[in-house]
Design a protein around this motif. Sequence first.
Motif, PDB file in Angstrom:
ATOM      1  N   GLY A   1       0.813  -1.257  -0.007  1.00 45.80           N
ATOM      2  CA  GLY A   1      -0.094  -0.019   0.143  1.00 45.80           C
ATOM      3  C   GLY A   1       0.747   1.408   0.172  1.00 45.80           C
ATOM      4  N   PRO A   2       0.233   2.429  -0.098  1.00 45.16           N
ATOM      5  CA  PRO A   2       1.064   3.690  -0.187  1.00 45.16           C
ATOM      6  C   PRO A   2       1.644   4.074   1.347  1.00 45.16           C
ATOM      7  CG  PRO A   2      -1.393   3.971  -0.619  1.00 45.16           C
ATOM      8  CD  PRO A   2      -1.188   2.706  -0.301  1.00 45.16           C
ATOM      9  N   ASP A   3       2.974   4.314   0.975  1.00 42.60           N
ATOM     10  CA  ASP A   3       4.018   4.607   2.124  1.00 42.60           C
ATOM     11  C   ASP A   3       4.936   5.698   1.492  1.00 42.60           C
ATOM     12  OD1 ASP A   3       4.954   4.571   4.476  1.00 42.60           O
ATOM     13  OD2 ASP A   3       5.174   2.387   4.630  1.00 42.60           O
ATOM     14  N   ASN A   4       5.441   6.399   2.724  1.00 44.26           N
ATOM     15  CA  ASN A   4       6.392   7.420   2.088  1.00 44.26           C
ATOM     16  C   ASN A   4       7.730   7.045   2.181  1.00 44.26           C
ATOM     17  OD1 ASN A   4       3.918   8.924   2.864  1.00 44.26           O
ATOM     18  ND2 ASN A   4       5.150  10.789   2.633  1.00 44.26           N
ATOM     19  N   ALA A   5       7.879   5.646   2.648  1.00 43.31           N
ATOM     20  CA  ALA A   5       9.465   5.015   2.802  1.00 43.31           C
ATOM     21  C   ALA A   5       9.081   3.524   2.678  1.00 43.31           C
ATOM     22  CB  ALA A   5      10.095   5.449   3.883  1.00 43.31           C
ATOM     23  N   ARG A   6       9.921   2.787   2.171  1.00 47.49           N
ATOM     24  CA  ARG A   6       9.897   1.279   2.348  1.00 47.49           C
ATOM     25  C   ARG A   6      11.234   0.708   1.826  1.00 47.49           C
ATOM     26  NH1 ARG A   6       6.193  -0.745  -2.615  1.00 47.49           N
ATOM     27  NH2 ARG A   6       4.736   0.526  -1.799  1.00 47.49           N
TER      28      ARG A   6
ATOM     29  N   VAL B   1      21.717  -5.562  -1.978  1.00 45.24           N
ATOM     30  CA  VAL B   1      21.635  -4.945  -1.196  1.00 45.24           C
ATOM     31  C   VAL B   1      20.332  -4.772  -0.636  1.00 45.24           C
ATOM     32  CG1 VAL B   1      23.781  -3.516  -1.385  1.00 45.24           C
ATOM     33  CG2 VAL B   1      21.574  -2.751  -2.560  1.00 45.24           C
ATOM     34  N   SER B   2      19.824  -4.329   0.787  1.00 42.73           N
ATOM     35  CA  SER B   2      18.367  -4.033   1.242  1.00 42.73           C
ATOM     36  C   SER B   2      18.701  -3.056   2.144  1.00 42.73           C
ATOM     37  CB  SER B   2      17.845  -5.440   1.734  1.00 42.73           C
ATOM     38  OG  SER B   2      16.749  -5.459   1.855  1.00 42.73           O
ATOM     39  N   ARG B   3      17.685  -1.945   1.709  1.00 41.15           N
ATOM     40  CA  ARG B   3      17.845  -0.707   2.609  1.00 41.15           C
ATOM     41  C   ARG B   3      16.359  -0.125   2.443  1.00 41.15           C
ATOM     42  NH1 ARG B   3      22.411  -2.180   2.591  1.00 41.15           N
ATOM     43  NH2 ARG B   3      24.257  -0.864   2.709  1.00 41.15           N
ATOM     44  N   ARG B   4      16.131   0.513   3.775  1.00 45.18           N
ATOM     45  CA  ARG B   4      14.869   1.477   3.811  1.00 45.18           C
ATOM     46  C   ARG B   4      15.067   2.566   2.995  1.00 45.18           C
ATOM     47  NH1 ARG B   4      10.197   1.079   6.273  1.00 45.18           N
ATOM     48  NH2 ARG B   4       9.129   3.030   6.619  1.00 45.18           N
ATOM     49  N   VAL B   5      14.368   3.186   2.173  1.00 42.33           N
ATOM     50  CA  VAL B   5      14.652   4.415   1.686  1.00 42.33           C
ATOM     51  C   VAL B   5      13.112   5.254   1.509  1.00 42.33           C
ATOM     52  CG1 VAL B   5      16.551   3.737  -0.110  1.00 42.33           C
ATOM     53  CG2 VAL B   5      14.026   3.215  -0.737  1.00 42.33           C
ATOM     54  N   ALA B   6      13.384   6.449   1.431  1.00 44.79           N
ATOM     55  CA  ALA B   6      12.365   7.447   1.151  1.00 44.79           C
ATOM     56  C   ALA B   6      11.673   7.383   0.085  1.00 44.79           C
ATOM     57  CB  ALA B   6      12.778   9.077   1.773  1.00 44.79           C
ATOM     58  N   ALA B   7      10.410   7.325  -0.377  1.00 41.70           N
ATOM     59  CA  ALA B   7       9.844   7.434  -1.657  1.00 41.70           C
ATOM     60  C   ALA B   7      10.309   8.526  -2.547  1.00 41.70           C
ATOM     61  CB  ALA B   7       8.224   7.682  -1.260  1.00 41.70           C
ATOM     62  N   ARG B   8      10.714   9.747  -1.766  1.00 38.42           N
ATOM     63  CA  ARG B   8      11.368  10.748  -2.685  1.00 38.42           C
ATOM     64  C   ARG B   8      12.666  10.685  -3.053  1.00 38.42           C
ATOM     65  NH1 ARG B   8      13.774  14.652   1.290  1.00 38.42           N
ATOM     66  NH2 ARG B   8      13.472  16.347  -0.284  1.00 38.42           N
TER      67      ARG B   8
END
Lengths: 165, 283
Positions: free
Chosen positions: A4-9, A20-27
């Motif tokens: 679903g919609p999220d500002n980071a994922r 690599v696996s990282r959490r990033v801001a959508a922007r």
Amino acid sequence: MSAGPDNARVVTLTVNGERVSRRVAARAHLVDFLRDTLDLTGTHVGCEHGVCGACTVRVDGMAVRGCLMLAVQADGAVVETVEGLTDRGAIADLQEAFLARNALQCGFCTPGMLITIAELLEREAAPSRAAIREAISGNYCRCTGYQAIVDAVERTLAARAGRAT
Amino acid sequence: MKAPDFAYARPTVLSEVFDLLDGDGDVRLLAGGQSLVPSLNMRLSAPSLLVDINRLPGLSGIEARDGVVRIGALTRHGEIARSALIAERLPLLAMAAPHIAHAAIRNRGTFGGSIALADPAAEWPACCLALGATMVVASRAGERRVAAGDFFTGLFATALRRGEVLVAIEIASPPAGSVAHFSELARRRGDYAIVGLAAQVARAEDGAMDPRLAFFGVGDRPVLAEATRRVIAGGGGIADAQATLGRDLAPTGDAECAGATKLHLARVLLGRAMAALRTRGDA
């Protein structure tokens, strides 16, 4: 499955052969993710609206603008930067030709140039000088006046053609 | 500059897209992103939610059926440029593709995205007009089809309604003997055109021409030059056609040049096109 919609994922991708696996801001743009999060500073940031070409990287084998793609969009993709192409020796001859022909001065545009030209060399066996100029028309160089870059590409083409025969 | 903060969703079926489009706030579809992301970076738009449609199945690819070429909305410019089917059936698109930005942008930007954005200086909307394309639009209510002539309604404005998604473009193969011509004037390679012309020209055996002339960069949307078409179809020469073009086009000036200059340049392109069509070996 779609999220679903999220500002980071969290994104998982392959960068220069490494998963690599990282959490990033959508922007966050792909190029900022590569430079700031992964410390791969070979790719440069110039105009940030797709005109200058300095941020060009490979995504799933295709040259794309790193400033016009979001990092979240690269989830699951195979990304390659100038560091990756260099490490596996894929453009060693092109880089050598850049040196020999003085095809760089300050070097800011060079990583993007190399990515763009690597794709051209894979797609076309014998592009004309005009076709080379067309191919690099989206990569700005403020030092060389381009002639030396086109010379370096021609030198690489000639060497590769010689090797092939 | 960096994009403002927004939420991001990546649906994998169209029904989810419709659900998201129903939500509150400024919801925008993200296709190739080659125009949308620059506008985010420059803070010219600030959507609350981006709906990334790049992973939706069935929206990409080029196929021919029953004399019609169907181009999925997510088909990249570069795929069109390299398609043998396009080169054979719709050469106008193959001619136009190299003029769109640069290789790295053509690898990512989409056919449908350019059409849905409706930039008045863009190549694809004008080509769709010249070819009489049909836009296939989906919504929760089902599909509807919109003729290119009814689709572009103004500056960055289209017939797309809230909740609708452009899913494909259908283009009938031009009749045998019909030829394509494309040219544009830009200051630098890859820039948006100052003025451009996408033309599909039907020709009778006696040499009579019936040209669909779509000019772009000349107003708030691409324009079919109908009066000029009638003059040429009636046997008028280059000077007649160029004089008549002033009845079809009323360009306004922009950052590139004055409206009068644009009209002059459109006449130059028309003259070149007519001269080229007369001397072409396949004429």
